[in-house]
Design a protein around this motif. Sequence first.
Motif, mmCIF file in Angstrom:
data_model
loop_
_atom_site.group_PDB
_atom_site.id
_atom_site.type_symbol
_atom_site.label_atom_id
_atom_site.label_comp_id
_atom_site.label_asym_id
_atom_site.label_seq_id
_atom_site.Cartn_x
_atom_site.Cartn_y
_atom_site.Cartn_z
ATOM 1 N N ARG A 121 0.843 -1.205 0.000
ATOM 2 C CA ARG A 121 0.000 0.000 0.000
ATOM 3 C C ARG A 121 0.869 1.243 0.000
ATOM 4 O O ARG A 121 0.562 2.237 -0.666
ATOM 5 C CB ARG A 121 -0.927 -0.018 1.211
ATOM 6 C CG ARG A 121 -1.853 1.197 1.282
ATOM 7 C CD ARG A 121 -2.798 1.065 2.450
ATOM 8 N NE ARG A 121 -3.777 0.010 2.238
ATOM 9 C CZ ARG A 121 -4.659 -0.377 3.165
ATOM 10 N NH1 ARG A 121 -4.646 0.204 4.355
ATOM 11 N NH2 ARG A 121 -5.516 -1.327 2.894
ATOM 12 N N TRP A 122 1.963 1.212 0.753
ATOM 13 C CA TRP A 122 2.883 2.353 0.767
ATOM 14 C C TRP A 122 3.616 2.461 -0.565
ATOM 15 O O TRP A 122 3.775 3.569 -1.109
ATOM 16 C CB TRP A 122 3.883 2.192 1.909
ATOM 17 C CG TRP A 122 5.021 3.164 1.807
ATOM 18 C CD1 TRP A 122 4.975 4.518 1.983
ATOM 19 C CD2 TRP A 122 6.373 2.861 1.444
ATOM 20 N NE1 TRP A 122 6.208 5.065 1.773
ATOM 21 C CE2 TRP A 122 7.085 4.081 1.445
ATOM 22 C CE3 TRP A 122 7.043 1.677 1.146
ATOM 23 C CZ2 TRP A 122 8.445 4.143 1.135
ATOM 24 C CZ3 TRP A 122 8.390 1.732 0.849
ATOM 25 C CH2 TRP A 122 9.075 2.953 0.841
ATOM 26 N N SER A 125 1.365 3.954 -3.204
ATOM 27 C CA SER A 125 0.683 5.200 -2.823
ATOM 28 C C SER A 125 1.052 6.318 -3.786
ATOM 29 O O SER A 125 2.179 6.416 -4.280
ATOM 30 C CB SER A 125 1.066 5.586 -1.394
ATOM 31 O OG SER A 125 0.505 6.840 -1.050
ATOM 32 N N GLY A 129 4.801 7.139 -2.036
ATOM 33 C CA GLY A 129 5.221 5.835 -2.530
ATOM 34 C C GLY A 129 6.418 5.947 -3.465
ATOM 35 O O GLY A 129 6.758 7.037 -3.941
#
Length: 291
Positions: A121-122, A125, A129
């Motif tokens: 998810r990071w 992002s 990200g």
Amino acid sequence: MRRQGTLALVLLAPALALLAAVLAWPLLAGLHLSLRDARIVGTTGEFVGLANYAAVLGDHEFWRSARLSLIWVAANAALQTVLALAAALILHQRWRGVSVARTWIVLSWIVPTVVVVMIWRWLFSTSGGVVNPALMGLGLTDAPVGFFARPETAFATLVFINSWRWFPFIALMMLAGLSRIPADLYEAARVDGAGPWRRFTRITWPLLAPTLTVLLVIGTLLSFNVFDVIWLMTSGGPAGGTRTLPVLIYETAFRGYRISEAATIAVLSTVLLMAFAVFATSRLALAGEAR
């Protein structure tokens, strides 16, 4: 020989009986629940027969989720097989550090799902990200890509994440299959002038096919039931674009408070998976007899 087979059945009977009871009770309980009109967990509801099945089979959302599940299974099977086969072929070679690489490859598989979700998810992002800056730096895109903003990109991203998580396990199984291929066959092929591609198509692929078939069956059953990665990343969104059947079952039971309909979807999914397992195992048996 017959006496040994009888003794084996006698010794295995307690374990088989326990396994049957453990498997049969949830299946029968789910089937019983699907024939009633229970709304929340703990309630019994009234007997409605096949009304839930008629409602589910007539629901557009069920068929949409079933289609997404089939696409999910096919996409994961294709990507995982390619990644795992490439990794297995590399790890099967002799080079410095291969033993360390064989150990480290399983790290993505043993890491808890929550940690995997947080990392990816990071990475994906749009703010902070590293994937989007890398794509922009390479000139592949002019603006940050919202990987989870659209149903198509969210679905494809989840397929990639799930395949990344599971391909090391499949690669190790393929590596075990490669190790059973006699090295003399490759030596003889080299003497006859066969190149790497010809050795792969004439030796590696045919002899690895039984292992790949078994992994296909197991991988299909595992991929179909994936819930944690999808729910933690997108919760079935956006716009239902990642709502596979396991996610639909959860939403129907615990968000829509229709536990009996959720049990009905679970029963239909189980029948589908059992039919696939029986078909696949029968084909495996026929192929084994043919060989």
